[in-house]
Design a protein around this motif. Structure first.
Motif, PDB file in Angstrom:
ATOM      1  N   SER A 188       0.841  -1.121  -0.102  1.00  0.00           N
ATOM      2  CA  SER A 188      -0.004   0.005  -0.129  1.00  0.00           C
ATOM      3  C   SER A 188       0.826   1.265   0.128  1.00  0.00           C
ATOM      4  CB  SER A 188      -1.058   0.035   1.234  1.00  0.00           C
ATOM      5  OG  SER A 188      -0.156  -0.029   2.421  1.00  0.00           O
ATOM      6  N   LEU A 189       0.321   2.437  -0.452  1.00  0.00           N
ATOM      7  CA  LEU A 189       1.242   3.677  -0.523  1.00  0.00           C
ATOM      8  C   LEU A 189       1.613   4.089   0.978  1.00  0.00           C
ATOM      9  CD1 LEU A 189       2.121   5.676  -2.250  1.00  0.00           C
ATOM     10  CD2 LEU A 189      -0.088   7.046  -2.079  1.00  0.00           C
ATOM     11  N   PRO A 190       0.733   3.902   1.781  1.00  0.00           N
ATOM     12  CA  PRO A 190       1.137   4.363   3.354  1.00  0.00           C
ATOM     13  C   PRO A 190       2.153   3.419   3.854  1.00  0.00           C
ATOM     14  CG  PRO A 190      -1.370   4.457   3.091  1.00  0.00           C
ATOM     15  CD  PRO A 190      -0.553   3.723   1.892  1.00  0.00           C
ATOM     16  N   TRP A 191       2.252   2.256   3.605  1.00  0.00           N
ATOM     17  CA  TRP A 191       3.323   1.469   3.922  1.00  0.00           C
ATOM     18  C   TRP A 191       4.617   1.642   3.193  1.00  0.00           C
ATOM     19  CZ3 TRP A 191       5.616  -2.736   0.777  1.00  0.00           C
ATOM     20  CH2 TRP A 191       6.539  -3.309   1.400  1.00  0.00           C
ATOM     21  N   VAL A 192       4.526   2.010   1.868  1.00  0.00           N
ATOM     22  CA  VAL A 192       5.849   2.343   0.972  1.00  0.00           C
ATOM     23  C   VAL A 192       6.443   3.653   1.523  1.00  0.00           C
ATOM     24  CG1 VAL A 192       6.609   2.882  -1.276  1.00  0.00           C
ATOM     25  CG2 VAL A 192       5.028   0.933  -1.001  1.00  0.00           C
ATOM     26  N   THR A 193       5.482   4.718   1.791  1.00  0.00           N
ATOM     27  CA  THR A 193       6.052   5.989   2.137  1.00  0.00           C
ATOM     28  C   THR A 193       6.562   5.900   3.582  1.00  0.00           C
ATOM     29  OG1 THR A 193       3.920   6.921   1.051  1.00  0.00           O
ATOM     30  CG2 THR A 193       5.226   8.315   2.617  1.00  0.00           C
ATOM     31  N   ASN A 194       5.849   5.370   4.619  1.00  0.00           N
ATOM     32  CA  ASN A 194       6.563   5.083   5.893  1.00  0.00           C
ATOM     33  C   ASN A 194       8.022   4.338   5.598  1.00  0.00           C
ATOM     34  OD1 ASN A 194       6.046   4.618   9.003  1.00  0.00           O
ATOM     35  ND2 ASN A 194       6.774   2.933   8.369  1.00  0.00           N
ATOM     36  N   LEU A 195       8.087   3.310   4.821  1.00  0.00           N
ATOM     37  CA  LEU A 195       9.184   2.703   4.832  1.00  0.00           C
ATOM     38  C   LEU A 195      10.258   3.297   4.144  1.00  0.00           C
ATOM     39  CD1 LEU A 195      10.014  -0.174   5.573  1.00  0.00           C
ATOM     40  CD2 LEU A 195       9.743  -1.186   3.187  1.00  0.00           C
ATOM     41  N   MET A 196      10.075   4.058   2.998  1.00  0.00           N
ATOM     42  CA  MET A 196      10.811   5.129   2.332  1.00  0.00           C
ATOM     43  C   MET A 196      11.467   6.251   3.630  1.00  0.00           C
ATOM     44  SD  MET A 196       9.920   7.802  -0.631  1.00  0.00           S
ATOM     45  CE  MET A 196       9.053   8.722   0.432  1.00  0.00           C
ATOM     46  N   ILE A 197      10.673   6.859   4.176  1.00  0.00           N
ATOM     47  CA  ILE A 197      10.840   7.837   5.106  1.00  0.00           C
ATOM     48  C   ILE A 197      12.132   7.285   6.281  1.00  0.00           C
ATOM     49  CG2 ILE A 197      10.116   9.411   6.903  1.00  0.00           C
ATOM     50  CD1 ILE A 197       7.926   9.943   5.332  1.00  0.00           C
ATOM     51  N   TRP A 198      11.470   6.104   6.764  1.00  0.00           N
ATOM     52  CA  TRP A 198      12.408   5.473   7.920  1.00  0.00           C
ATOM     53  C   TRP A 198      13.921   5.182   7.236  1.00  0.00           C
ATOM     54  CZ3 TRP A 198      12.050   5.006  13.051  1.00  0.00           C
ATOM     55  CH2 TRP A 198      11.019   5.343  13.616  1.00  0.00           C
ATOM     56  N   LEU A 199      13.665   4.275   6.171  1.00  0.00           N
ATOM     57  CA  LEU A 199      15.245   3.893   5.567  1.00  0.00           C
ATOM     58  C   LEU A 199      15.946   5.135   5.123  1.00  0.00           C
ATOM     59  CD1 LEU A 199      13.710   0.625   3.680  1.00  0.00           C
ATOM     60  CD2 LEU A 199      15.080   0.782   5.772  1.00  0.00           C
ATOM     61  N   VAL A 200      15.461   6.151   4.486  1.00  0.00           N
ATOM     62  CA  VAL A 200      16.185   7.280   3.915  1.00  0.00           C
ATOM     63  C   VAL A 200      16.816   7.970   5.220  1.00  0.00           C
ATOM     64  CG1 VAL A 200      16.124   9.278   2.677  1.00  0.00           C
ATOM     65  CG2 VAL A 200      15.086   7.305   1.758  1.00  0.00           C
ATOM     66  N   ALA A 201      15.753   8.068   6.203  1.00  0.00           N
ATOM     67  CA  ALA A 201      16.392   9.167   7.234  1.00  0.00           C
ATOM     68  C   ALA A 201      17.444   8.284   8.025  1.00  0.00           C
ATOM     69  CB  ALA A 201      15.167   9.220   8.168  1.00  0.00           C
ATOM     70  N   ILE A 202      17.398   6.965   8.077  1.00  0.00           N
ATOM     71  CA  ILE A 202      18.621   6.185   8.811  1.00  0.00           C
ATOM     72  C   ILE A 202      19.814   6.204   8.138  1.00  0.00           C
ATOM     73  CG2 ILE A 202      19.201   4.009   9.784  1.00  0.00           C
ATOM     74  CD1 ILE A 202      16.111   3.102  10.303  1.00  0.00           C
ATOM     75  N   PHE A 203      19.616   6.076   6.681  1.00  0.00           N
ATOM     76  CA  PHE A 203      20.912   5.948   5.822  1.00  0.00           C
ATOM     77  C   PHE A 203      21.413   7.460   5.904  1.00  0.00           C
ATOM     78  CE2 PHE A 203      22.238   7.972   1.691  1.00  0.00           C
ATOM     79  CZ  PHE A 203      23.255   7.049   1.578  1.00  0.00           C
ATOM     80  N   TRP A 204      20.514   8.436   6.112  1.00  0.00           N
ATOM     81  CA  TRP A 204      21.396   9.935   5.910  1.00  0.00           C
ATOM     82  C   TRP A 204      21.719  10.139   7.414  1.00  0.00           C
ATOM     83  CZ3 TRP A 204      23.333  12.681   2.874  1.00  0.00           C
ATOM     84  CH2 TRP A 204      23.518  14.036   2.890  1.00  0.00           C
ATOM     85  N   GLY A 205      21.240   9.632   8.501  1.00  0.00           N
ATOM     86  CA  GLY A 205      21.738   9.691   9.738  1.00  0.00           C
ATOM     87  C   GLY A 205      22.972   9.259  10.066  1.00  0.00           C
ATOM     88  N   ILE A 206      23.303   7.923   9.316  1.00  0.00           N
ATOM     89  CA  ILE A 206      24.739   7.233   9.435  1.00  0.00           C
ATOM     90  C   ILE A 206      25.567   8.121   8.490  1.00  0.00           C
ATOM     91  CG2 ILE A 206      25.813   5.239   8.532  1.00  0.00           C
ATOM     92  CD1 ILE A 206      23.389   3.670   9.361  1.00  0.00           C
ATOM     93  N   VAL A 207      25.040   8.675   7.410  1.00  0.00           N
ATOM     94  CA  VAL A 207      26.091   9.448   6.656  1.00  0.00           C
ATOM     95  C   VAL A 207      26.704  10.728   7.303  1.00  0.00           C
ATOM     96  CG1 VAL A 207      26.154  10.856   4.392  1.00  0.00           C
ATOM     97  CG2 VAL A 207      25.163   8.540   4.571  1.00  0.00           C
ATOM     98  N   LYS A 208      25.535  11.378   8.141  1.00  0.00           N
ATOM     99  CA  LYS A 208      25.892  12.775   8.801  1.00  0.00           C
ATOM    100  C   LYS A 208      26.683  12.334   9.785  1.00  0.00           C
ATOM    101  CE  LYS A 208      24.672  16.180   7.844  1.00  0.00           C
ATOM    102  NZ  LYS A 208      25.243  17.293   6.826  1.00  0.00           N
ATOM    103  N   PHE A 209      26.621  10.938  10.500  1.00  0.00           N
ATOM    104  CA  PHE A 209      27.359  10.630  11.548  1.00  0.00           C
ATOM    105  C   PHE A 209      28.957  10.504  11.216  1.00  0.00           C
ATOM    106  CE2 PHE A 209      29.754   7.211  13.691  1.00  0.00           C
ATOM    107  CZ  PHE A 209      29.659   7.620  14.915  1.00  0.00           C
ATOM    108  N   ILE A 210      29.212   9.901  10.060  1.00  0.00           N
ATOM    109  CA  ILE A 210      30.430   9.744   9.462  1.00  0.00           C
ATOM    110  C   ILE A 210      31.091  11.083   8.875  1.00  0.00           C
ATOM    111  CG2 ILE A 210      31.824   8.657   7.688  1.00  0.00           C
ATOM    112  CD1 ILE A 210      29.840   6.429   7.723  1.00  0.00           C
ATOM    113  N   SER A 211      30.287  11.915   8.241  1.00  0.00           N
ATOM    114  CA  SER A 211      30.802  13.288   7.972  1.00  0.00           C
ATOM    115  C   SER A 211      31.024  14.404   8.651  1.00  0.00           C
ATOM    116  CB  SER A 211      29.684  13.593   6.713  1.00  0.00           C
ATOM    117  OG  SER A 211      28.477  14.053   7.047  1.00  0.00           O
TER     118      SER A 211
END
Length: 320
Positions: A188-211
């Motif tokens: 469903s679109l809500p499920w995909v949207t939620n998953l996208m936000i969480w995964l992208v945010a976690i990825f960027w959080g790790i990137v910002k931690f390293i950078s």
């Protein structure tokens, strides 16, 4: 009451992000935060997690201000709000530990004494102890200090451990398709949207931690390290250390998820604007922003449209 707590969290989150990234990213962050499906349901319930999240955001906000301006009052308020969060929700200890770690790093980078004789550290610790003193006094007034301490430590941890064994919940349970949380099962679109936000945010959080470790400005290093470490450490705590994996445990983490998603969205739209011909520069950010707003609106309408039609009238008729 729960809605007022949510509004408070939105307001504090906006001021926090505005202090770091500016008002535009702040507005985008609260937009994402307001539309984030998980753990939206838990913000509708009267739980200590929401109030603790407000205090945690307050602690982070004043710690950021303290790092930037080096004023004792900001460190005092940061400690006070962190202490309040710990008084309301002991599981917030990981946010507090990260804050204390950054506090000592700030003293080190500022070439100041990184001990309790440092006025910034002393004011932070003094303020953080105020809620603790209140708790200790309440234990004494109860009439049995040892029993009070036992109830909020040993009994609580044993109950969580037993319940986690009898009713185990995997850490990723809330990120599978689930009609209770997303309005319908399966893809469903809500499920995909939620998953996208969480995964992208976690990825960027790790990137910002390293950078952040390569930042030239030590204040920027500490601020980015504070936010990224708060996200990463508390995600690890949720997965590895909390025996119960209830949705409300994600409430204090969700504002940071919204921030990191908004941050990478704004960053990428800026990069695309710079690398495209001038004629397109004016349109990339607004078009991408409009597309995101439409996506969040459709996903929210899809999810809440179904949930609003749910009713327990049929069950209630059994008791008439």
């Amino acid at each position: 009451l729960s809605f007022l707590v949510f509004l408070l969290s939105v307001g504090v989150l906006f001021w926090l992000v505005k202090e770091i990234k500016g008002a535009k990213v702040g507005l985008l962050t609260i937009l994402v935060f307001s539309a984030l499906p998980i753990p939206a349901d838990k913000w509708l319930e009267i739980r200590p997690d929401g109030i603790a999240a407000v205090f945690i955001l307050g602690g982070i906000f004043f710690l950021v201000k303290g790092i930037k301006k080096q004023e004792i009052k900001d460190f005092f308020l940061a400690g006070f709000f962190y202490g309040l969060s710990l008084m309301i929700l002991p599981k917030g200890i990981f946010f507090v530990l990260v804050g204390v770690f950054i506090l000592f790093l700030d003293a080190y980078y500022s070439n100041k004494n990184s001990s309790l004789t440092n006025p910034n550290i002393r004011s932070f610790c003094l303020a953080a102890s105020i809620p603790l003193v209140f708790v200790l006094i309440s234990f004494l007034l109860y009439g049995d200090f040892g029993k009070s301490l036992y109830l909020v430590t040993k009994v609580a941890s044993d109950a969580s451990r037993v319940l986690s064994v009898k009713f185990p919940i995997p850490a990723n349970f809330f990120f599978y398709p689930n009609d209770v949380y997303f309005g319908e099962g399966g893809f469903s679109l809500p499920w995909v949207t939620n998953l996208m936000i969480w995964l992208v945010a976690i990825f960027w959080g790790i990137v910002k931690f390293i950078s952040s470790l390569n930042e030239k400005d030590k204040k920027d290093t500490l601020i980015h390290l504070l936010l990224s470490t708060s996200l990463i450490v508390n995600l690890i705590a949720y997965i590895k250390f909390f025996p119960l994996k209830h949705g409300q445990y994600l409430v204090p983490i969700s504002p940071l998820v919204a921030f990191f998603f908004a941050d990478i969205f704004w960053y990428l739209s800026n990069v695309l604007s710079v690398k495209n011909p001038q004629v397109l520069v004016k349109f990339i950010q607004p078009v991408s922003l409009i597309a995101l707003i439409i996506l969040l609106f459709i996903a929210g309408k899809d999810m809440y449209g179904r949930k609003l039609s749910w009713s327990n009238k049929a069950e209630l008729t059994r008791y008439d």
